[in-house]
Design an enzyme around this catalytic site. Structure first.
Site, PDB file in Angstrom:
ATOM      1  N   PRO A 104     102.213 144.712  44.136  1.00 14.47           N
ATOM      2  CA  PRO A 104     103.482 144.918  44.846  1.00 14.47           C
ATOM      3  C   PRO A 104     104.612 145.243  43.890  1.00 14.47           C
ATOM      4  O   PRO A 104     104.815 144.557  42.884  1.00 14.47           O
ATOM      5  CB  PRO A 104     103.691 143.583  45.555  1.00 14.47           C
ATOM      6  CG  PRO A 104     102.308 143.112  45.832  1.00 14.47           C
ATOM      7  CD  PRO A 104     101.497 143.531  44.625  1.00 14.47           C
ATOM      8  N   CYS A 105     105.344 146.313  44.224  1.00 17.07           N
ATOM      9  CA  CYS A 105     106.265 146.904  43.246  1.00 17.07           C
ATOM     10  C   CYS A 105     107.728 146.744  43.597  1.00 17.07           C
ATOM     11  O   CYS A 105     108.584 147.316  42.932  1.00 17.07           O
ATOM     12  CB  CYS A 105     105.951 148.397  43.110  1.00 17.07           C
ATOM     13  SG  CYS A 105     106.065 149.307  44.668  1.00 17.07           S
ATOM     14  N   GLN A 106     108.073 145.968  44.634  1.00 16.25           N
ATOM     15  CA  GLN A 106     109.476 145.878  45.013  1.00 16.25           C
ATOM     16  C   GLN A 106     110.366 145.409  43.872  1.00 16.25           C
ATOM     17  O   GLN A 106     111.501 145.843  43.720  1.00 16.25           O
ATOM     18  CB  GLN A 106     109.643 144.939  46.217  1.00 16.25           C
ATOM     19  CG  GLN A 106     109.117 145.512  47.517  1.00 16.25           C
ATOM     20  CD  GLN A 106     107.647 145.228  47.732  1.00 16.25           C
ATOM     21  OE1 GLN A 106     106.928 144.873  46.785  1.00 16.25           O
ATOM     22  NE2 GLN A 106     107.177 145.380  48.951  1.00 16.25           N
ATOM     23  N   PHE A 108     110.114 146.150  40.867  1.00 15.21           N
ATOM     24  CA  PHE A 108     110.307 147.213  39.898  1.00 15.21           C
ATOM     25  C   PHE A 108     111.045 148.406  40.499  1.00 15.21           C
ATOM     26  O   PHE A 108     111.159 149.446  39.874  1.00 15.21           O
ATOM     27  CB  PHE A 108     108.949 147.736  39.394  1.00 15.21           C
ATOM     28  CG  PHE A 108     108.163 146.720  38.626  1.00 15.21           C
ATOM     29  CD1 PHE A 108     108.628 146.217  37.428  1.00 15.21           C
ATOM     30  CD2 PHE A 108     106.946 146.270  39.104  1.00 15.21           C
ATOM     31  CE1 PHE A 108     107.888 145.288  36.707  1.00 15.21           C
ATOM     32  CE2 PHE A 108     106.200 145.350  38.395  1.00 15.21           C
ATOM     33  CZ  PHE A 108     106.672 144.859  37.196  1.00 15.21           C
TER      34      PHE A 108
END
Length: 376
Positions: A104-106, A108
């Site tokens: 999960p990249c939120q 970044f």
């Protein structure tokens, strides 16, 4: 390649051109699977996805609708033992052909890193370490990791690359536009391919881009469709409907209307100029995000009709096939989040094919030849 060809290419198409020695099933495991975009891309590239991991309940349900034969672990990956996954799927360490995932990249995201910080404090970012934990135990032959471009500047990504190098993996990392790989959408993503059996290479770009017109040309009006996802209704005030109707067709923007017709909130901000903008027929779409059904979230108005794109149209612009299933009881917000967070299947398929080619070539090499290839 037409939009339909890019969407409908199957593993059958690939196996028909493969030699007998290349027809063997290549196994893959999908970590952080979401609603299944990554798995769909891997299958299109000829991989047999044997397991997937996902923590979100609605994403789990959507995944199972579309990938019922895959063993899904509906739990927090931090509480999952990779040896248990190997045992359940009949694999030993070193057997797995491809371990793929997008932590999960939120944390970044571009908005979170506008101040140029290269280390963002967000618990979700530490899931990169769990990806490495699975690599260390499973010892897959190849690895694919996809994420937002900002991850490249984070110290945890550097540490991960160093660890993979110590495990014997050669790597290649690039920030690429999914529009160059059969996705009718402008979407910059970081992708890392790694291998311990061959020298990994990125897929070649497609010869041309697929436009919004090509992607949506077979989609009828929401009012006449039997597709419940396509028919989910909009709810707009009369004032907003009138504003949308004034925006010029085929790429127009609210800024074309003049200052006196701007919403009060828009007059207070010089940024976010794409909101209440229309897509252009003969260009790729803007990045499809979780707000793709809301004109206040970006350039998500239909090129010709006075409405936003539907969730089915958003899924098509992400590269999902027309028959990909979503449960409308989950609601627009949840489905929009799944579609916006999904990995575009054609983008994944292109790079998975590149890994597949290397795996099959390495399978025919002697051990000495394989070690020489990975050392280069």
């Amino acid at each position: 390649m037409t939009a339909q060809e890019a969407t409908q290419m199957s593993t059958k198409d690939m196996s028909s051109t493969a030699s007998p020695s290349q027809a063997r099933a290549l196994t893959a495991i999908d970590l952080f699977s979401g609603c299944g975009g990554l798995s769909h891309g891997l299958k299109r590239a000829g991989f047999h996805v044997v397991a997937a991991v996902e923590i979100d309940g609605k994403a789990q349900a959507t995944y199972e609708l579309n990938h019922p034969a895959v063993r899904l672990y509906p739990k927090d990956i931090r509480k999952l033992d990779p040896m248990q996954v190997l045992s359940d799927t009949g694999l030993q360490p070193g057997d797995l052909d491809l371990l793929a995932g997008c932590p999960p990249c939120q944390g970044f995201s571009r908005l979170r890193t506008r101040n140029q910080q290269t280390f963002v404090k967000d618990d979700r970012n530490n899931l990169v370490a769990d990806f490495v934990r699975f690599v260390k135990v499973m010892k897959p032959k190849t690895i694919m990791l996809e994420n937002v471009p900002a991850l490249a500047k984070d110290g945890r990504f550097t540490r991960m690359r160093n660890q993979l190098g110590a495990f014997g993996y050669g790597m290649v990392t690039h920030i690429l536009d999914a529009a160059d790989y059969g996705v009718p959408q402008r979407r910059k993503r970081l992708i890392m391919l790694a291998s311990r059996v061959h020298r990994p290479e990125m897929a070649a770009k497609a010869g041309s881009r697929i436009t919004v017109r090509q992607a949506l040309k077979h989609v009828g009006a929401p009012s006449t469709t039997k597709d419940k996802l396509h028919a989910m209704p909009e709810r707009r005030s009369q004032a907003i409907r009138e504003l949308i109707a004034l925006i010029p067709k085929n790429g127009g923007s609210r800024t074309d209307l003049g200052a006196d017709r701007q919403l009060a909130c828009h007059k207070r901000s010089n940024g976010f100029r794409d909101v209440y903008g229309r897509m252009a027929w003969d260009d790729v779409s803007p990045t499809i995000t979780s707000g793709c059904h809301n004109p206040s979230k970006g350039r998500f108005l239909h090129p010709s009709y006075n409405r936003t794109i539907t969730l089915r149209e958003a899924a098509l612009l992400q590269g999902f096939p027309r028959d990909y299933k979503f449960d409308i009881s989950h609601g627009k917000e949840a489905i929009g989040l799944m579609i916006g967070n999904a990995l575009p299947p054609p983008f994944i398929a292109a790079h998975a094919r590149a890994l597949r080619k290397g795996l099959l070539e390495a399978h025919t090499m002697t051990p000495a030849e394989s070690s020489m290839t990975t050392a280069r």
